[in-house]
Structure formats: C-alpha cells, structure tokens
Design a protein around this motif. Sequence first.
Motif, PDB file in Angstrom:
ATOM      1  N   HIS A 254       0.835  -1.207   0.000  1.00  0.00           N
ATOM      2  CA  HIS A 254       0.000   0.000   0.000  1.00  0.00           C
ATOM      3  C   HIS A 254       0.866   1.252   0.000  1.00  0.00           C
ATOM      4  O   HIS A 254       0.417   2.307  -0.407  1.00  0.00           O
ATOM      5  CB  HIS A 254      -0.925   0.015   1.213  1.00  0.00           C
ATOM      6  N   TRP A 255       2.077   1.132   0.498  1.00  0.00           N
ATOM      7  CA  TRP A 255       3.039   2.223   0.500  1.00  0.00           C
ATOM      8  C   TRP A 255       4.436   1.625   0.545  1.00  0.00           C
ATOM      9  O   TRP A 255       4.617   0.460   0.903  1.00  0.00           O
ATOM     10  CB  TRP A 255       2.823   3.177   1.686  1.00  0.00           C
ATOM     11  N   SER A 256       5.417   2.419   0.169  1.00  0.00           N
ATOM     12  CA  SER A 256       6.804   1.987   0.293  1.00  0.00           C
ATOM     13  C   SER A 256       7.686   3.215   0.505  1.00  0.00           C
ATOM     14  O   SER A 256       7.299   4.335   0.167  1.00  0.00           O
ATOM     15  CB  SER A 256       7.262   1.200  -0.937  1.00  0.00           C
ATOM     16  N   ALA A 257       8.827   2.967   1.077  1.00  0.00           N
ATOM     17  CA  ALA A 257       9.808   4.027   1.325  1.00  0.00           C
ATOM     18  C   ALA A 257      11.179   3.475   1.001  1.00  0.00           C
ATOM     19  O   ALA A 257      11.452   2.291   1.225  1.00  0.00           O
ATOM     20  CB  ALA A 257       9.750   4.491   2.777  1.00  0.00           C
ATOM     21  N   ARG A 258      12.033   4.315   0.462  1.00  0.00           N
ATOM     22  CA  ARG A 258      13.398   3.914   0.127  1.00  0.00           C
ATOM     23  C   ARG A 258      14.368   4.921   0.726  1.00  0.00           C
ATOM     24  O   ARG A 258      14.106   6.120   0.721  1.00  0.00           O
ATOM     25  CB  ARG A 258      13.597   3.859  -1.376  1.00  0.00           C
ATOM     26  N   PHE A 259      15.480   4.397   1.219  1.00  0.00           N
ATOM     27  CA  PHE A 259      16.531   5.231   1.783  1.00  0.00           C
ATOM     28  C   PHE A 259      17.839   4.874   1.093  1.00  0.00           C
ATOM     29  O   PHE A 259      18.201   3.695   1.022  1.00  0.00           O
ATOM     30  CB  PHE A 259      16.675   4.981   3.288  1.00  0.00           C
ATOM     31  N   SER A 260      18.536   5.871   0.584  1.00  0.00           N
ATOM     32  CA  SER A 260      19.805   5.628  -0.098  1.00  0.00           C
ATOM     33  C   SER A 260      20.896   5.336   0.931  1.00  0.00           C
ATOM     34  O   SER A 260      20.712   5.535   2.128  1.00  0.00           O
ATOM     35  CB  SER A 260      20.200   6.841  -0.941  1.00  0.00           C
ATOM     36  N   SER A 261      22.047   4.920   0.444  1.00  0.00           N
ATOM     37  CA  SER A 261      23.166   4.655   1.348  1.00  0.00           C
ATOM     38  C   SER A 261      23.654   5.931   2.005  1.00  0.00           C
ATOM     39  O   SER A 261      24.300   5.889   3.046  1.00  0.00           O
ATOM     40  CB  SER A 261      24.311   3.975   0.596  1.00  0.00           C
ATOM     41  N   GLY A 262      23.309   7.097   1.455  1.00  0.00           N
ATOM     42  CA  GLY A 262      23.699   8.375   2.048  1.00  0.00           C
ATOM     43  C   GLY A 262      22.758   8.853   3.149  1.00  0.00           C
ATOM     44  O   GLY A 262      23.044   9.838   3.827  1.00  0.00           O
ATOM     45  N   THR A 263      21.639   8.168   3.337  1.00  0.00           N
ATOM     46  CA  THR A 263      20.702   8.551   4.391  1.00  0.00           C
ATOM     47  C   THR A 263      21.306   8.215   5.745  1.00  0.00           C
ATOM     48  O   THR A 263      21.779   7.097   5.949  1.00  0.00           O
ATOM     49  CB  THR A 263      19.367   7.796   4.232  1.00  0.00           C
ATOM     50  N   PRO A 264      21.297   9.161   6.673  1.00  0.00           N
ATOM     51  CA  PRO A 264      21.831   8.851   8.010  1.00  0.00           C
ATOM     52  C   PRO A 264      21.079   7.680   8.642  1.00  0.00           C
ATOM     53  O   PRO A 264      19.847   7.622   8.600  1.00  0.00           O
ATOM     54  CB  PRO A 264      21.590  10.141   8.801  1.00  0.00           C
ATOM     55  N   THR A 265      21.820   6.760   9.200  1.00  0.00           N
ATOM     56  CA  THR A 265      21.226   5.583   9.823  1.00  0.00           C
ATOM     57  C   THR A 265      20.283   5.982  10.954  1.00  0.00           C
ATOM     58  O   THR A 265      19.288   5.309  11.207  1.00  0.00           O
ATOM     59  CB  THR A 265      22.325   4.636  10.346  1.00  0.00           C
ATOM     60  N   THR A 266      20.564   7.094  11.611  1.00  0.00           N
ATOM     61  CA  THR A 266      19.697   7.579  12.681  1.00  0.00           C
ATOM     62  C   THR A 266      18.292   7.848  12.149  1.00  0.00           C
ATOM     63  O   THR A 266      17.300   7.545  12.817  1.00  0.00           O
ATOM     64  CB  THR A 266      20.282   8.873  13.291  1.00  0.00           C
ATOM     65  N   LEU A 267      18.181   8.400  10.946  1.00  0.00           N
ATOM     66  CA  LEU A 267      16.880   8.668  10.340  1.00  0.00           C
ATOM     67  C   LEU A 267      16.152   7.363  10.021  1.00  0.00           C
ATOM     68  O   LEU A 267      14.953   7.230  10.279  1.00  0.00           O
ATOM     69  CB  LEU A 267      17.049   9.509   9.075  1.00  0.00           C
ATOM     70  N   VAL A 268      16.865   6.397   9.479  1.00  0.00           N
ATOM     71  CA  VAL A 268      16.248   5.103   9.162  1.00  0.00           C
ATOM     72  C   VAL A 268      15.808   4.413  10.451  1.00  0.00           C
ATOM     73  O   VAL A 268      14.731   3.816  10.513  1.00  0.00           O
ATOM     74  CB  VAL A 268      17.207   4.206   8.350  1.00  0.00           C
ATOM     75  N   ALA A 269      16.601   4.519  11.514  1.00  0.00           N
ATOM     76  CA  ALA A 269      16.240   3.928  12.804  1.00  0.00           C
ATOM     77  C   ALA A 269      14.977   4.581  13.366  1.00  0.00           C
ATOM     78  O   ALA A 269      14.107   3.892  13.916  1.00  0.00           O
ATOM     79  CB  ALA A 269      17.397   4.057  13.788  1.00  0.00           C
ATOM     80  N   ALA A 270      14.845   5.882  13.226  1.00  0.00           N
ATOM     81  CA  ALA A 270      13.631   6.568  13.683  1.00  0.00           C
ATOM     82  C   ALA A 270      12.420   6.094  12.882  1.00  0.00           C
ATOM     83  O   ALA A 270      11.327   5.909  13.427  1.00  0.00           O
ATOM     84  CB  ALA A 270      13.802   8.076  13.567  1.00  0.00           C
ATOM     85  N   PHE A 271      12.619   5.873  11.592  1.00  0.00           N
ATOM     86  CA  PHE A 271      11.532   5.385  10.743  1.00  0.00           C
ATOM     87  C   PHE A 271      11.090   3.991  11.180  1.00  0.00           C
ATOM     88  O   PHE A 271       9.899   3.735  11.337  1.00  0.00           O
ATOM     89  CB  PHE A 271      11.979   5.381   9.276  1.00  0.00           C
ATOM     90  N   THR A 272      12.042   3.071  11.395  1.00  0.00           N
ATOM     91  CA  THR A 272      11.653   1.718  11.791  1.00  0.00           C
ATOM     92  C   THR A 272      11.031   1.716  13.186  1.00  0.00           C
ATOM     93  O   THR A 272      10.146   0.912  13.458  1.00  0.00           O
ATOM     94  CB  THR A 272      12.833   0.727  11.722  1.00  0.00           C
ATOM     95  N   ALA A 273      11.473   2.615  14.065  1.00  0.00           N
ATOM     96  CA  ALA A 273      10.839   2.713  15.387  1.00  0.00           C
ATOM     97  C   ALA A 273       9.374   3.107  15.243  1.00  0.00           C
ATOM     98  O   ALA A 273       8.516   2.628  15.992  1.00  0.00           O
ATOM     99  CB  ALA A 273      11.592   3.714  16.257  1.00  0.00           C
ATOM    100  N   SER A 274       9.074   3.959  14.266  1.00  0.00           N
ATOM    101  CA  SER A 274       7.677   4.343  14.056  1.00  0.00           C
ATOM    102  C   SER A 274       6.850   3.170  13.523  1.00  0.00           C
ATOM    103  O   SER A 274       5.651   3.099  13.774  1.00  0.00           O
ATOM    104  CB  SER A 274       7.582   5.540  13.112  1.00  0.00           C
ATOM    105  N   LEU A 275       7.484   2.251  12.815  1.00  0.00           N
ATOM    106  CA  LEU A 275       6.759   1.087  12.297  1.00  0.00           C
ATOM    107  C   LEU A 275       6.261   0.176  13.402  1.00  0.00           C
ATOM    108  O   LEU A 275       5.216  -0.462  13.266  1.00  0.00           O
ATOM    109  CB  LEU A 275       7.653   0.266  11.358  1.00  0.00           C
TER     110      LEU A 275
END
Length: 133
Positions: free
Chosen positions: A62-83
């Motif tokens: 229904h939705w998807s999100a992509r993060f490049s290798s340049g995305t700070p891991t802290t941002l990706v961690a915040a995203f997965t915490a919201s999941l």
Amino acid sequence: MTPPYEVYTPLLTHGWSHQVRTDGIQTFLASEGLGGVRHCYAMPSSSESAWRAWGGYPSEPHWSARFSSGTPTTLVAAFTASLISTEPLQRTVQDVPTQTRRALYIATPTGNQPHGTTPAALPPPAPASGPTR
C-alpha cells in the motif's frame, strides 16, 4: 554515527522475522506479514537504495519508502521505530484497506486532547500574606 543494527534491533525485539541471503540482502517481516524492511548491506553502487520498507503484502504494498546509502542511519532507525509503535492513531474505516483490517488493534481513546499537545500547567500558588522574616 548510528550502527545499522540500531535500525533493525527494535524490529527483531517486536517479533519480526529475519532472513539473510548470501547476496548481501537481509529482510525483516512483520509477524502478521503486512510489512517489511529490506537492507542491502553489500551494495555494488552508492546510488542504489540501501533500505526499503513497505506496508501491506510484499507483492502489492500500500506504500513503500526507500533510503539511499547516504541517508543517516539515525533517520532510518527513527523510521523503523515508528513502524513498531503501538501509539494509537485515529482512523476511519475508509482509511484502512479492506484486506488489512483483520490485523488492526482497537484502542479506546484516552481523551479528546489533540495529539502532540500537553495540558497547560497550573499557575504557581500565590504567596502567603503576612509578616516575613
């Protein structure tokens, strides 16, 4: 810098499955199968997505999100915490796809206070009248 395991450790502690392939890709799936996160930890090119997340079935998300290798891991961690957040969200029946309604958790609202606001503090008590020392 936040290490990659900070991104997926919360997923594992909340019952998500984990599969590692020999081609440098690991996949984490929600226990009910209605979401996932894929991490390409051995990437041939920095322009490719290092992280991909989706909601719904993998074949028809229904939705998807992509993060490049340049995305700070802290941002990706915040995203997965919201999941994995169990904070209630107000939704109408029309907001939830029919095929995923069986996976809903129903929670009773705790009040009519808008999300993100805090009650105003009471004023400090008035000083007592009378002689002071």
